[in-house]
Design a protein around this motif. Structure first.
Motif, PDB file in Angstrom:
ATOM      1  N   GLY A  36       0.823  -1.198   0.000  1.00  0.00           N
ATOM      2  CA  GLY A  36       0.000   0.000   0.000  1.00  0.00           C
ATOM      3  C   GLY A  36       0.856   1.246   0.000  1.00  0.00           C
ATOM      4  N   THR A  37       0.179   2.369   0.157  1.00  0.00           N
ATOM      5  CA  THR A  37       0.846   3.667   0.188  1.00  0.00           C
ATOM      6  C   THR A  37       0.325   4.453   1.381  1.00  0.00           C
ATOM      7  OG1 THR A  37       0.944   3.670  -2.225  1.00  0.00           O
ATOM      8  CG2 THR A  37       1.288   5.778  -1.127  1.00  0.00           C
ATOM      9  N   VAL A  38       1.235   5.038   2.148  1.00  0.00           N
ATOM     10  CA  VAL A  38       0.819   5.850   3.287  1.00  0.00           C
ATOM     11  C   VAL A  38       0.024   7.041   2.765  1.00  0.00           C
ATOM     12  CG1 VAL A  38       1.606   7.305   5.202  1.00  0.00           C
ATOM     13  CG2 VAL A  38       2.741   5.123   4.751  1.00  0.00           C
ATOM     14  N   ALA A  39      -1.196   7.195   3.301  1.00  0.00           N
ATOM     15  CA  ALA A  39      -2.087   8.251   2.843  1.00  0.00           C
ATOM     16  C   ALA A  39      -2.242   9.354   3.877  1.00  0.00           C
ATOM     17  CB  ALA A  39      -3.463   7.667   2.529  1.00  0.00           C
ATOM     18  N   GLY A  40      -1.903   9.066   5.132  1.00  0.00           N
ATOM     19  CA  GLY A  40      -2.077  10.080   6.162  1.00  0.00           C
ATOM     20  C   GLY A  40      -1.403   9.660   7.451  1.00  0.00           C
ATOM     21  N   ASP A  41      -1.174  10.636   8.302  1.00  0.00           N
ATOM     22  CA  ASP A  41      -0.482  10.420   9.566  1.00  0.00           C
ATOM     23  C   ASP A  41      -1.214  11.233  10.624  1.00  0.00           C
ATOM     24  OD1 ASP A  41       1.332  10.410  11.702  1.00  0.00           O
ATOM     25  OD2 ASP A  41       3.032  10.284  10.350  1.00  0.00           O
ATOM     26  N   SER A  42      -1.542  10.591  11.753  1.00  0.00           N
ATOM     27  CA  SER A  42      -2.362  11.264  12.751  1.00  0.00           C
ATOM     28  C   SER A  42      -1.590  11.939  13.870  1.00  0.00           C
ATOM     29  CB  SER A  42      -3.325  10.260  13.388  1.00  0.00           C
ATOM     30  OG  SER A  42      -2.605   9.412  14.262  1.00  0.00           O
ATOM     31  N   GLY A  43      -0.271  11.888  13.859  1.00  0.00           N
ATOM     32  CA  GLY A  43       0.407  12.524  14.988  1.00  0.00           C
ATOM     33  C   GLY A  43       1.908  12.480  14.887  1.00  0.00           C
ATOM     34  N   ARG A  44       2.534  12.953  15.932  1.00  0.00           N
ATOM     35  CA  ARG A  44       3.992  12.974  15.995  1.00  0.00           C
ATOM     36  C   ARG A  44       4.521  11.608  16.368  1.00  0.00           C
ATOM     37  NH1 ARG A  44       3.394  18.109  19.458  1.00  0.00           N
ATOM     38  NH2 ARG A  44       2.918  19.596  17.835  1.00  0.00           N
ATOM     39  N   ALA A  45       5.847  11.448  16.271  1.00  0.00           N
ATOM     40  CA  ALA A  45       6.489  10.169  16.609  1.00  0.00           C
ATOM     41  C   ALA A  45       6.008   9.690  17.971  1.00  0.00           C
ATOM     42  CB  ALA A  45       8.004  10.321  16.601  1.00  0.00           C
ATOM     43  N   GLY A  46       5.618   8.438  18.032  1.00  0.00           N
ATOM     44  CA  GLY A  46       5.169   7.835  19.279  1.00  0.00           C
ATOM     45  C   GLY A  46       3.692   7.982  19.540  1.00  0.00           C
ATOM     46  N   ASN A  47       3.001   8.793  18.737  1.00  0.00           N
ATOM     47  CA  ASN A  47       1.575   9.019  18.959  1.00  0.00           C
ATOM     48  C   ASN A  47       0.797   8.682  17.694  1.00  0.00           C
ATOM     49  OD1 ASN A  47       2.067  10.149  21.506  1.00  0.00           O
ATOM     50  ND2 ASN A  47       2.521  12.115  20.573  1.00  0.00           N
ATOM     51  N   PHE A  49      -1.519   7.103  14.614  1.00  0.00           N
ATOM     52  CA  PHE A  49      -1.422   6.024  13.643  1.00  0.00           C
ATOM     53  C   PHE A  49      -1.253   6.605  12.257  1.00  0.00           C
ATOM     54  CE2 PHE A  49      -5.854   7.050  14.409  1.00  0.00           C
ATOM     55  CZ  PHE A  49      -6.332   7.276  13.137  1.00  0.00           C
ATOM     56  N   VAL A  50      -0.914   5.737  11.323  1.00  0.00           N
ATOM     57  CA  VAL A  50      -0.862   6.110   9.921  1.00  0.00           C
ATOM     58  C   VAL A  50      -1.992   5.386   9.200  1.00  0.00           C
ATOM     59  CG1 VAL A  50       1.615   6.598   9.870  1.00  0.00           C
ATOM     60  CG2 VAL A  50       0.810   4.316   9.343  1.00  0.00           C
ATOM     61  N   VAL A  51      -2.439   5.971   8.116  1.00  0.00           N
ATOM     62  CA  VAL A  51      -3.470   5.362   7.273  1.00  0.00           C
ATOM     63  C   VAL A  51      -2.787   4.940   5.985  1.00  0.00           C
ATOM     64  CG1 VAL A  51      -5.633   5.722   6.036  1.00  0.00           C
ATOM     65  CG2 VAL A  51      -5.283   6.792   8.275  1.00  0.00           C
ATOM     66  N   VAL A  52      -3.029   3.687   5.597  1.00  0.00           N
ATOM     67  CA  VAL A  52      -2.420   3.129   4.397  1.00  0.00           C
ATOM     68  C   VAL A  52      -3.522   2.784   3.403  1.00  0.00           C
ATOM     69  CG1 VAL A  52      -1.002   1.262   3.472  1.00  0.00           C
ATOM     70  CG2 VAL A  52      -0.516   2.174   5.765  1.00  0.00           C
ATOM     71  N   ASP A  53      -3.387   3.289   2.176  1.00  0.00           N
ATOM     72  CA  ASP A  53      -4.299   2.908   1.092  1.00  0.00           C
ATOM     73  C   ASP A  53      -3.804   1.588   0.515  1.00  0.00           C
ATOM     74  OD1 ASP A  53      -6.141   5.008   1.072  1.00  0.00           O
ATOM     75  OD2 ASP A  53      -4.841   6.257  -0.156  1.00  0.00           O
ATOM     76  N   THR A  54      -4.667   0.562   0.496  1.00  0.00           N
ATOM     77  CA  THR A  54      -4.358  -0.721  -0.122  1.00  0.00           C
ATOM     78  C   THR A  54      -5.440  -1.025  -1.145  1.00  0.00           C
ATOM     79  OG1 THR A  54      -5.662  -2.197   1.316  1.00  0.00           O
ATOM     80  CG2 THR A  54      -3.475  -1.510   2.135  1.00  0.00           C
ATOM     81  N   PRO A  55      -5.222  -2.006  -2.013  1.00  0.00           N
ATOM     82  CA  PRO A  55      -6.270  -2.375  -2.968  1.00  0.00           C
ATOM     83  C   PRO A  55      -7.553  -2.884  -2.299  1.00  0.00           C
ATOM     84  CG  PRO A  55      -4.162  -3.210  -3.702  1.00  0.00           C
ATOM     85  CD  PRO A  55      -3.958  -2.682  -2.317  1.00  0.00           C
ATOM     86  N   VAL A  70       6.933   6.792   4.980  1.00  0.00           N
ATOM     87  CA  VAL A  70       6.113   7.501   4.002  1.00  0.00           C
ATOM     88  C   VAL A  70       6.196   6.741   2.683  1.00  0.00           C
ATOM     89  CG1 VAL A  70       6.393   9.758   5.078  1.00  0.00           C
ATOM     90  CG2 VAL A  70       8.032   9.016   3.364  1.00  0.00           C
ATOM     91  N   GLY A  71       5.263   7.010   1.800  1.00  0.00           N
ATOM     92  CA  GLY A  71       5.305   6.376   0.484  1.00  0.00           C
ATOM     93  C   GLY A  71       4.843   4.934   0.524  1.00  0.00           C
ATOM     94  N   GLY A  72       5.521   4.075  -0.260  1.00  0.00           N
ATOM     95  CA  GLY A  72       5.148   2.675  -0.381  1.00  0.00           C
ATOM     96  C   GLY A  72       5.506   1.878   0.856  1.00  0.00           C
TER      97      GLY A  72
END
Length: 154
Positions: A36-47, A49-55, A70-72
């Motif tokens: 997938g590809t990282v689509a978003g990040d909800s916070g700073r390091a340690g806090n 989650f990240v959102v990943v776009d997958t098929p 970031v990225g793939g």
């Protein structure tokens, strides 16, 4: 070890539950693996989650503290963490997939699902197989966000 280099040292349970690299994830036990590809990040390091776009849709994963990603990416989850059924919630990931194969091992049953991307795997391990499951049926799969691991694409 990978090509003469130590990838991870730790107690067996820790290495299995929190593999430090994609190589360790693949080497120790079975796992789901979705690109997938990282689509978003909800916070700073340690806090957060990240959102990943997958098929198969958007998947959340705990933000890694050891390195920004970031990225793939490759999303990993152990098959025993995945359950069948629809129960959406902020603390769980949920996807729909078509059952490809059912493998009975006696004390457990492995379910393998079709994935739209070559090289991806989607697996579930159940201690008891529900009646009426056959290849071709579409099922909803879910697992805790906390059990989701992400790695940069190799």
């Amino acid at each position: 070890m990978n090509r003469g280099r130590i990838e991870q040292l730790g107690a067996p349970g820790e290495v299995y539950r929190r593999p430090a690299s994609l190589h360790v994830l693949e080497f120790v036990g079975q796992s789901t693996r979705l690109a997938g590809t990282v689509a978003g990040d909800s916070g700073r390091a340690g806090n957060g989650f990240v959102v990943v776009d997958t098929p198969l849709g958007k998947i959340k994963a705990p933000r890694r503290t050891d390195q920004p990603i970031v990225g793939g990416v490759v999303v990993g989850v152990r098959p025993e963490s995945v359950v069948l059924g629809d129960r959406p919630g902020a603390d769980s990931n949920q996807v729909k997939a078509k059952l490809a194969d059912v493998v009975f091992f006696g004390s457990k049953t492995a379910l393998h699902f079709e994935t739209p991307t070559e090289g991806d795997r989607l697996q579930v391990e159940l201690s008891r197989l529900p009646d009426g499951l056959a290849p071709g049926v579409e099922l909803t799969l879910r697992w805790p966000v906390a059990e989701t691991i992400i790695y940069p694409l190799p």
